[in-house]
Motif scaffolding. Structure first.
Motif, PDB file in Angstrom:
ATOM      1  N   LYS A   1      25.357  70.778  73.144  1.00 31.18           N
ATOM      2  CA  LYS A   1      25.995  71.008  71.851  1.00 31.18           C
ATOM      3  C   LYS A   1      27.475  70.633  71.941  1.00 31.18           C
ATOM      4  CE  LYS A   1      22.192  73.134  70.420  1.00 31.18           C
ATOM      5  NZ  LYS A   1      21.267  72.541  69.414  1.00 31.18           N
ATOM      6  N   LYS A   2      27.995  70.073  70.868  1.00 35.89           N
ATOM      7  CA  LYS A   2      29.415  69.715  70.832  1.00 35.89           C
ATOM      8  C   LYS A   2      30.304  70.926  71.097  1.00 35.89           C
ATOM      9  CE  LYS A   2      33.032  67.844  67.823  1.00 35.89           C
ATOM     10  NZ  LYS A   2      33.373  67.410  66.442  1.00 35.89           N
ATOM     11  N   ALA A   3      29.881  72.093  70.612  1.00 29.71           N
ATOM     12  CA  ALA A   3      30.683  73.314  70.754  1.00 29.71           C
ATOM     13  C   ALA A   3      30.882  73.720  72.205  1.00 29.71           C
ATOM     14  CB  ALA A   3      30.025  74.461  69.990  1.00 29.71           C
ATOM     15  N   TYR A   4      30.005  73.239  73.093  1.00 32.70           N
ATOM     16  CA  TYR A   4      30.147  73.571  74.508  1.00 32.70           C
ATOM     17  C   TYR A   4      31.341  72.867  75.151  1.00 32.70           C
ATOM     18  CZ  TYR A   4      25.235  75.159  74.259  1.00 32.70           C
ATOM     19  OH  TYR A   4      24.066  75.798  73.936  1.00 32.70           O
ATOM     20  N   PHE A   5      31.863  71.847  74.494  1.00 28.85           N
ATOM     21  CA  PHE A   5      32.852  70.984  75.143  1.00 28.85           C
ATOM     22  C   PHE A   5      34.224  71.068  74.482  1.00 28.85           C
ATOM     23  CE2 PHE A   5      28.675  69.464  76.246  1.00 28.85           C
ATOM     24  CZ  PHE A   5      28.795  69.255  77.608  1.00 28.85           C
ATOM     25  N   GLN A   6      34.597  72.285  74.103  1.00 28.53           N
ATOM     26  CA  GLN A   6      35.950  72.534  73.632  1.00 28.53           C
ATOM     27  C   GLN A   6      36.905  72.626  74.819  1.00 28.53           C
ATOM     28  OE1 GLN A   6      36.165  75.434  70.190  1.00 28.53           O
ATOM     29  NE2 GLN A   6      34.091  75.896  70.894  1.00 28.53           N
ATOM     30  N   PRO A   7      38.195  72.346  74.595  1.00 32.47           N
ATOM     31  CA  PRO A   7      39.162  72.365  75.704  1.00 32.47           C
ATOM     32  C   PRO A   7      39.164  73.694  76.452  1.00 32.47           C
ATOM     33  CG  PRO A   7      40.152  71.370  73.767  1.00 32.47           C
ATOM     34  CD  PRO A   7      38.826  71.930  73.330  1.00 32.47           C
ATOM     35  N   LEU A   8      39.060  73.622  77.767  1.00 29.57           N
ATOM     36  CA  LEU A   8      39.122  74.739  78.720  1.00 29.57           C
ATOM     37  C   LEU A   8      37.836  75.569  78.769  1.00 29.57           C
ATOM     38  CD1 LEU A   8      42.791  76.031  78.320  1.00 29.57           C
ATOM     39  CD2 LEU A   8      41.924  74.001  79.499  1.00 29.57           C
ATOM     40  N   MET A   9      36.791  75.143  78.066  1.00 33.02           N
ATOM     41  CA  MET A   9      35.516  75.847  78.139  1.00 33.02           C
ATOM     42  C   MET A   9      35.021  75.857  79.578  1.00 33.02           C
ATOM     43  SD  MET A   9      33.250  77.389  76.128  1.00 33.02           S
ATOM     44  CE  MET A   9      33.006  76.677  74.500  1.00 33.02           C
TER      45      MET A   9
ATOM     46  N   ASP B   1      42.467  82.621  68.002  1.00 26.13           N
ATOM     47  CA  ASP B   1      43.891  82.958  67.909  1.00 26.13           C
ATOM     48  C   ASP B   1      44.699  81.666  67.924  1.00 26.13           C
ATOM     49  OD1 ASP B   1      46.616  83.427  69.162  1.00 26.13           O
ATOM     50  OD2 ASP B   1      45.973  85.511  68.939  1.00 26.13           O
ATOM     51  N   ILE B   2      45.493  81.415  66.895  1.00 27.80           N
ATOM     52  CA  ILE B   2      46.184  80.124  66.750  1.00 27.80           C
ATOM     53  C   ILE B   2      47.143  79.863  67.908  1.00 27.80           C
ATOM     54  CG2 ILE B   2      47.977  81.121  65.277  1.00 27.80           C
ATOM     55  CD1 ILE B   2      46.536  77.532  65.153  1.00 27.80           C
ATOM     56  N   LYS B   3      47.797  80.908  68.403  1.00 29.60           N
ATOM     57  CA  LYS B   3      48.718  80.727  69.524  1.00 29.60           C
ATOM     58  C   LYS B   3      47.973  80.336  70.795  1.00 29.60           C
ATOM     59  CE  LYS B   3      52.392  83.803  67.881  1.00 29.60           C
ATOM     60  NZ  LYS B   3      53.203  85.019  68.186  1.00 29.60           N
ATOM     61  N   LYS B   4      46.885  81.041  71.058  1.00 25.32           N
ATOM     62  CA  LYS B   4      46.112  80.726  72.257  1.00 25.32           C
ATOM     63  C   LYS B   4      45.431  79.369  72.137  1.00 25.32           C
ATOM     64  CE  LYS B   4      45.226  85.542  73.547  1.00 25.32           C
ATOM     65  NZ  LYS B   4      44.203  86.535  73.948  1.00 25.32           N
ATOM     66  N   GLN B   5      44.975  79.042  70.955  1.00 23.45           N
ATOM     67  CA  GLN B   5      44.334  77.753  70.724  1.00 23.45           C
ATOM     68  C   GLN B   5      45.319  76.610  70.981  1.00 23.45           C
ATOM     69  OE1 GLN B   5      43.056  76.820  66.644  1.00 23.45           O
ATOM     70  NE2 GLN B   5      41.057  76.326  67.490  1.00 23.45           N
ATOM     71  N   THR B   6      46.558  76.792  70.533  1.00 18.32           N
ATOM     72  CA  THR B   6      47.589  75.781  70.751  1.00 18.32           C
ATOM     73  C   THR B   6      47.934  75.649  72.227  1.00 18.32           C
ATOM     74  OG1 THR B   6      48.512  76.286  68.567  1.00 18.32           O
ATOM     75  CG2 THR B   6      49.905  75.049  70.083  1.00 18.32           C
ATOM     76  N   ILE B   7      48.028  76.789  72.916  1.00 15.54           N
ATOM     77  CA  ILE B   7      48.272  76.762  74.360  1.00 15.54           C
ATOM     78  C   ILE B   7      47.143  76.029  75.073  1.00 15.54           C
ATOM     79  CG2 ILE B   7      48.337  78.205  76.431  1.00 15.54           C
ATOM     80  CD1 ILE B   7      49.867  80.296  74.819  1.00 15.54           C
ATOM     81  N   ALA B   8      45.906  76.306  74.680  1.00 13.98           N
ATOM     82  CA  ALA B   8      44.747  75.672  75.315  1.00 13.98           C
ATOM     83  C   ALA B   8      44.792  74.157  75.157  1.00 13.98           C
ATOM     84  CB  ALA B   8      43.457  76.239  74.728  1.00 13.98           C
ATOM     85  N   LEU B   9      45.091  73.686  73.967  1.00 17.69           N
ATOM     86  CA  LEU B   9      45.172  72.240  73.726  1.00 17.69           C
ATOM     87  C   LEU B   9      46.283  71.608  74.554  1.00 17.69           C
ATOM     88  CD1 LEU B   9      44.691  72.170  69.841  1.00 17.69           C
ATOM     89  CD2 LEU B   9      43.072  71.359  71.573  1.00 17.69           C
ATOM     90  N   PHE B  10      47.419  72.283  74.615  1.00 16.09           N
ATOM     91  CA  PHE B  10      48.562  71.780  75.391  1.00 16.09           C
ATOM     92  C   PHE B  10      48.227  71.714  76.882  1.00 16.09           C
ATOM     93  CE2 PHE B  10      52.341  72.979  77.910  1.00 16.09           C
ATOM     94  CZ  PHE B  10      53.129  71.866  77.679  1.00 16.09           C
ATOM     95  N   LEU B  11      47.665  72.781  77.415  1.00 14.99           N
ATOM     96  CA  LEU B  11      47.369  72.812  78.850  1.00 14.99           C
ATOM     97  C   LEU B  11      46.254  71.839  79.217  1.00 14.99           C
ATOM     98  CD1 LEU B  11      47.714  76.607  79.674  1.00 14.99           C
ATOM     99  CD2 LEU B  11      49.394  74.780  79.921  1.00 14.99           C
ATOM    100  N   ALA B  12      45.301  71.644  78.318  1.00 11.96           N
ATOM    101  CA  ALA B  12      44.257  70.652  78.571  1.00 11.96           C
ATOM    102  C   ALA B  12      44.861  69.259  78.704  1.00 11.96           C
ATOM    103  CB  ALA B  12      43.216  70.691  77.451  1.00 11.96           C
ATOM    104  N   GLU B  13      45.833  68.940  77.859  1.00 12.15           N
ATOM    105  CA  GLU B  13      46.512  67.641  77.967  1.00 12.15           C
ATOM    106  C   GLU B  13      47.292  67.532  79.267  1.00 12.15           C
ATOM    107  OE1 GLU B  13      48.149  65.393  74.531  1.00 12.15           O
ATOM    108  OE2 GLU B  13      48.162  67.369  73.581  1.00 12.15           O
ATOM    109  N   ILE B  14      47.951  68.615  79.650  1.00  8.59           N
ATOM    110  CA  ILE B  14      48.688  68.628  80.916  1.00  8.59           C
ATOM    111  C   ILE B  14      47.738  68.345  82.077  1.00  8.59           C
ATOM    112  CG2 ILE B  14      49.850  70.140  82.579  1.00  8.59           C
ATOM    113  CD1 ILE B  14      51.805  69.394  80.482  1.00  8.59           C
ATOM    114  N   LEU B  15      46.617  69.026  82.108  1.00  6.62           N
ATOM    115  CA  LEU B  15      45.656  68.861  83.197  1.00  6.62           C
ATOM    116  C   LEU B  15      45.083  67.449  83.219  1.00  6.62           C
ATOM    117  CD1 LEU B  15      43.786  72.287  82.941  1.00  6.62           C
ATOM    118  CD2 LEU B  15      45.476  71.606  84.658  1.00  6.62           C
ATOM    119  N   TYR B  16      44.853  66.882  82.055  1.00  5.67           N
ATOM    120  CA  TYR B  16      44.297  65.521  81.980  1.00  5.67           C
ATOM    121  C   TYR B  16      45.251  64.509  82.609  1.00  5.67           C
ATOM    122  CZ  TYR B  16      42.042  61.377  80.049  1.00  5.67           C
ATOM    123  OH  TYR B  16      41.403  60.166  79.905  1.00  5.67           O
ATOM    124  N   SER B  17      46.549  64.729  82.433  1.00  2.72           N
ATOM    125  CA  SER B  17      47.552  63.821  83.000  1.00  2.72           C
ATOM    126  C   SER B  17      47.876  64.138  84.453  1.00  2.72           C
ATOM    127  CB  SER B  17      48.855  63.884  82.188  1.00  2.72           C
ATOM    128  OG  SER B  17      48.749  63.166  80.989  1.00  2.72           O
TER     129      SER B  17
END
Length: 238
Positions: free
Chosen positions: A48-56, A88-104
């Protein structure tokens, strides 16, 4: 070869009309990319697409293709269900940011149990705590331990911190942090997440420390790119 491993989702990109390529950091094999064919249009199926959200956090049964870069997933199980990161919008934003950091930041296709454990426990901490305004700052600093450029801390009384060399110094050099910025930066040294609430950064100090850390990564990691979500993160915690 069919193998099973725990994994943390780092990123997904669309491939064709209905497929995704998911980049995951696996416990046993480091960074791996997986092709998820037809996942965007499939109404039934194990993936499922939902399984592959950032940091799952997942448990994967996979087929690793030694002849090419893209691998396939046979089965997936969600581990450690998050209760707040995606709502939580704050945690969601942190998750997206850290996922990008890890990717790089992480490129190695090899086992690193200590790094995997750090990511796993850190994201569970993020999910289960409320005071997270400084979480990303300490996460980035402590991540440098596993990437090989954590600051030398035996001379912290010096007036300057040389970002390029990762050490404190008594000389003002290029890429030096000093003054109030250095004082705020030093508050993060040697602490863990459980005492983050004791650090009272105002918005300006928080942005300054974030800028220092992102610059630190840029100087030490070849090919590192500033996350696109950086400006969103700044606005959320302004």
């Amino acid at each position: 070869m069919i193998q099973t491993t725990k994994a943390i989702v780092i990123s997904t990109i669309k491939y064709g009309d209905a497929s995704l390529i998911a980049t995951c950091y696996t416990e046993d094999f480091g960074i791996k990319a997986y092709i998820l064919r037809g996942i965007l249009k499939a109404k039934k199926g194990k993936l499922k697409k939902a399984y592959f959200q950032p940091l799952m956090q997942l448990n994967l049964t996979v087929n690793h293709n030694n002849k090419g870069n893209l691998n396939t997933i046979r089965e997936v199980e969600v581990l450690n269900f998050y209760t707040t990161i995606y709502t939580d919008i704050k945690k969601q934003t942190i998750a997206l940011f850290l996922a990008e950091i890890l990717y790089s930041s992480i490129k190695e296709e090899e086992r690193n149990s200590s790094l995997y454990k750090y990511l796993e426990t850190s994201f569970l901490w993020l999910d289960t705590h409320d005071n997270v305004a400084n979480f990303h700052l300490l996460f980035l600093l402590n991540l440098t331990k596993f990437l090989g450029f954590y600051p030398e801390v035996n001379q912290t009384h010096y007036t300057y911190f040389n970002l390029l060399e990762g050490r404190f110094t008594d000389k003002k050099e290029i890429n030096a942090v000093y003054g109030n910025n250095l004082m705020q930066f030093k508050k993060l040294l040697g602490i863990n997440f459980d005492v983050l609430h004791e650090i009272n950064y105002n918005a300006v100090n928080r942005q300054s420390v974030l800028a220092i850390l992102v610059n630190y990564f840029e100087l030490h990691l070849h090919g590192f790119k500033k996350p696109k979500s950086l400006q969103v993160l700044k606005s959320i915690f302004n």
